[in-house]
Design a protein around this motif. Structure first.
Motif, short mmCIF file in Angstrom:
data_model
loop_
_atom_site.label_atom_id
_atom_site.label_comp_id
_atom_site.label_asym_id
_atom_site.label_seq_id
_atom_site.Cartn_x
_atom_site.Cartn_y
_atom_site.Cartn_z
N LEU A 69 43.89 35.87 38.65
CA LEU A 69 44.27 34.58 38.62
C LEU A 69 43.75 33.61 39.98
CD1 LEU A 69 48.17 34.56 37.68
CD2 LEU A 69 46.14 34.43 36.03
N GLY A 70 43.06 34.32 40.55
CA GLY A 70 42.42 34.02 41.68
C GLY A 70 41.23 32.87 41.72
N PRO A 71 40.56 32.51 42.77
CA PRO A 71 39.56 31.50 42.49
C PRO A 71 38.12 31.94 42.35
CG PRO A 71 40.02 32.10 44.94
CD PRO A 71 41.00 32.78 43.97
N THR A 72 37.96 33.37 42.27
CA THR A 72 36.71 33.89 42.18
C THR A 72 36.15 34.23 40.77
OG1 THR A 72 37.43 36.10 42.18
CG2 THR A 72 37.11 35.59 44.25
N GLU A 73 34.85 34.32 40.64
CA GLU A 73 34.01 34.61 39.42
C GLU A 73 34.86 35.60 38.50
OE1 GLU A 73 32.01 32.37 38.08
OE2 GLU A 73 31.93 30.92 39.77
N ASP A 74 35.14 36.54 39.03
CA ASP A 74 35.67 37.64 38.32
C ASP A 74 37.18 37.65 38.05
OD1 ASP A 74 36.46 38.28 41.05
OD2 ASP A 74 35.74 40.30 41.06
N ASP A 75 37.81 36.31 38.39
CA ASP A 75 39.21 36.22 37.93
C ASP A 75 39.22 35.74 36.59
OD1 ASP A 75 40.70 37.44 40.33
OD2 ASP A 75 40.12 35.73 41.43
N LEU A 76 39.56 36.43 35.57
CA LEU A 76 39.10 36.12 34.12
C LEU A 76 40.43 35.89 33.44
CD1 LEU A 76 35.96 38.28 33.70
CD2 LEU A 76 36.06 35.98 34.26
N THR A 77 41.62 36.29 33.77
CA THR A 77 42.87 36.61 32.89
C THR A 77 43.13 35.35 32.17
OG1 THR A 77 43.66 38.18 34.53
CG2 THR A 77 45.35 37.28 33.06
N LYS A 78 43.21 34.03 32.66
CA LYS A 78 43.38 33.00 31.97
C LYS A 78 42.60 32.62 30.86
CE LYS A 78 44.03 30.56 35.85
NZ LYS A 78 44.08 29.59 36.83
N GLU A 79 41.37 32.87 31.38
CA GLU A 79 40.18 32.51 30.34
C GLU A 79 40.23 33.52 29.34
OE1 GLU A 79 39.86 32.53 33.51
OE2 GLU A 79 38.58 31.36 34.30
N VAL A 80 40.47 34.71 29.26
CA VAL A 80 40.49 36.03 28.48
C VAL A 80 41.53 35.67 27.52
CG1 VAL A 80 40.45 38.37 27.75
CG2 VAL A 80 39.24 37.54 29.57
N LEU A 81 42.82 35.50 28.10
CA LEU A 81 44.11 35.22 27.13
C LEU A 81 44.13 33.97 26.49
CD1 LEU A 81 46.95 36.26 26.61
CD2 LEU A 81 47.80 35.38 28.29
N ALA A 82 43.47 32.91 27.23
CA ALA A 82 43.43 31.48 26.07
C ALA A 82 42.42 31.96 25.06
CB ALA A 82 42.89 30.51 27.16
N ASP A 83 41.28 32.36 25.28
CA ASP A 83 40.47 32.48 24.26
C ASP A 83 41.05 33.41 23.07
OD1 ASP A 83 38.50 31.39 25.36
OD2 ASP A 83 37.32 33.25 25.90
N LEU A 84 41.85 34.38 23.52
CA LEU A 84 42.56 35.14 22.51
C LEU A 84 43.53 34.41 21.59
CD1 LEU A 84 42.92 38.20 21.58
CD2 LEU A 84 44.66 38.58 23.38
N LEU A 85 44.09 33.49 22.32
CA LEU A 85 45.16 32.75 21.80
C LEU A 85 44.57 31.44 20.91
CD1 LEU A 85 48.10 32.99 24.30
CD2 LEU A 85 47.83 34.35 22.44
N GLY A 86 43.37 31.28 21.33
CA GLY A 86 42.73 29.94 20.57
C GLY A 86 43.61 28.71 21.19
N ARG A 87 43.51 28.78 22.58
CA ARG A 87 44.08 27.64 23.15
C ARG A 87 43.23 27.29 24.50
NH1 ARG A 87 50.64 28.28 24.12
NH2 ARG A 87 50.92 29.27 21.97
N ASP A 88 43.16 25.98 24.90
CA ASP A 88 42.45 25.48 26.04
C ASP A 88 43.08 25.78 27.36
OD1 ASP A 88 40.46 24.47 24.25
OD2 ASP A 88 41.73 22.77 24.06
N LEU A 89 42.24 25.79 28.32
CA LEU A 89 42.84 25.63 29.63
C LEU A 89 42.99 24.16 30.20
CD1 LEU A 89 41.02 28.57 31.32
CD2 LEU A 89 43.37 28.54 30.72
N VAL A 90 44.13 23.67 30.65
CA VAL A 90 44.28 22.54 30.95
C VAL A 90 44.86 22.49 32.40
CG1 VAL A 90 44.93 21.65 28.71
CG2 VAL A 90 46.62 22.45 30.35
N LEU A 91 44.64 21.26 33.36
CA LEU A 91 44.90 21.22 34.61
C LEU A 91 46.58 20.86 34.58
CD1 LEU A 91 43.55 20.93 37.72
CD2 LEU A 91 43.98 18.49 37.19
N ASP A 92 47.15 21.66 35.58
CA ASP A 92 48.29 21.62 35.89
C ASP A 92 48.47 20.64 37.21
OD1 ASP A 92 51.49 22.24 35.62
OD2 ASP A 92 50.92 22.67 37.64
#
Length: 410
Positions: A69-92
């Motif tokens: 969940l960190g700020p580096t390029e290889d922190d991918l958890t949110k992106e991968v899970l969002a893709d899997l669930l068919g959802r977007d990433l939004v700013l909190d």
């Protein structure tokens, strides 16, 4: 509910850090009545992470994911899970303002990567992170719940403490570990075969250790009190069958129990070691408070040392050799006199690879002396492993001390 814990991070696979999060989460989920069926570790790779998440969906209803969940390029958890669930990433916005405020205190402008930490999966319950910057998330779908947490242990634990007490049911899982010595895993299984097979809740699971066996009893109930009552009842059944081999609970050890029991009894100990070279004493002094029980220890490996330190008669050594019942008795009585202890134990034997006494390798004599006299025990161990002979002799000595205190037959 079945759960799977997924730890994300190539550094875990490389062995650079230990996966302590999984252990902590398993214990925490068990306390909430959640059964953890799998632990998985996956590196920082989009395709492998997605495959791992898909497999977990087939095996569990609750997926707890830590790391990435960190700020580096290889922190991918949110992106991968969002893709899997068919959802977007939004700013909190709250997370964004928290990151922005933190950076201002350091007179820094927010970068694109730092802003990335404020992105959350659309529709997620955002879990404020008071110990760090990247928030956690709880995502509910028709068939699954996803708990996404930072990989930094301090941050993960803080989020659990602050946000998760209301998310699970009221069941609790309680475990109790019973420790046994003097019986092998196979023999213990045979004695408890019916109980192990038929006990479902609470359950019984045996685990072998070096010359010891553990039994883990696990109960699931609506509250802690009921779970403890169930464990008490099962423990009574276990001890009725193999209680003569039981010596303690949890993470305790034989030397810890020996010292505690002898301290409670107000008795002092001394030791004379030939075969074991001070290992019995070493195990005792590793425990805090050993000085209240242990008066002293003599490592008398050479025959001349046995004579000079413990007053073992020279003619006894010549007639019977150092590896004999007679010499073990003389050593124990010599140690008790030398150190003025209530009880003394002496060990002598053949650990190999060759025998200097003519006795079979694996022959060990242990003498225990007190005010009522001296008792001698002979042990025969398999001769293939010098280290195991010495280890078994050390642990058998501790157990003999416990049984001597209980005045129970071996």
């Amino acid at each position: 509910m079945k759960a799977e814990i997924i730890a994300v991070g190539s550094e875990l696979l490389l062995g650079e850090i230990a996966n302590t999060n999984a252990q902590y989460l398993s214990e925490w989920l068990a306390s909430a009545g959640i059964d953890v069926h799998y632990h998985t570790v996956v590196g920082d790779n989009h395709e492998r992470m997605q495959e791992t998440f898909r497999q977990a969906q087939q095996r569990a209803e609750l997926l707890v994911i830590t790391g990435g969940l960190g700020p580096t390029e290889d922190d991918l958890t949110k992106e991968v899970l969002a893709d899997l669930l068919g959802r977007d990433l939004v700013l909190d916005q709250a997370a964004y303002e928290r990151i922005e405020g933190f950076l201002k205190t350091r007179q820094r402008e927010m970068t694109i990567n730092e802003r990335k930490q404020a992105l959350v999966i659309e529709g997620a319950t955002v879990l404020r992170n008071d110990a760090g910057l990247a928030p956690g998330m709880s995502v509910q779908t028709e068939h699954h719940q996803y708990i996404v947490l930072p990989g930094v242990p301090r941050e993960m634990k803080q989020i659990l403490k602050d946000h998760f007490s209301h998310l699970f049911g009221q069941e609790t899982i309680r475990s109790r570990t019973l420790r046994f010595f003097g019986i092998g895993e196979s023999a213990l299984n045979d004695r408890l075969e019916t109980l192990i097979k038929e006990a479902k809740n609470p359950s019984v699971a045996p685990y072998a250790e070096l010359a010891e066996v553990r039994l883990r009893l696990t109960a699931k109930a609506l509250d802690q009190q009921e779970a403890d009552r169930m464990l008490d009842e099962l423990e009574q059944h276990v001890l009725a069958e193999v209680g003569m081999y039981f010596y303690g609970y949890g993470e305790t050890s034989l030397p810890e129990v020996v010292l505690k029991r002898y301290q409670e009894a107000g008795l002092t100990l001394s030791l004379a070691e030939s075969l074991t070279g001070g290992a019995v004493a070493s195990g005792l002094v590793d425990v805090s408070g050993a000085s209240q029980v242990l008066r002293g220890s003599a490592v008398v490996y050479d025959d001349a040392a046995k004579q000079a330190v413990l007053s073992v008669p020279e003619e006894l050594l010549k007639e019977h050799t150092a590896v004999s019942k007679e010499v073990a008795i003389a050593m124990a009585e010599g140690a008790r006199s030398l150190y003025q202890s209530d009880i003394a134990v002496a060990l002598t034997g053949e650990a190999g690879p060759t025998s200097n006494s003519g006795k079979t390798i694996g022959t060990v004599y242990c003498a225990i002396a007190d005010a009522h006299g001296t008792r001698i025990v002979e042990w025969q161990y398999p001769s293939f492993d010098r280290g195991m002979i010495r280890l078994r002799a050390v642990k058998d000595t501790y157990f003999l001390l416990l049984k001597h205190l209980e005045k129970a037959p071996e």
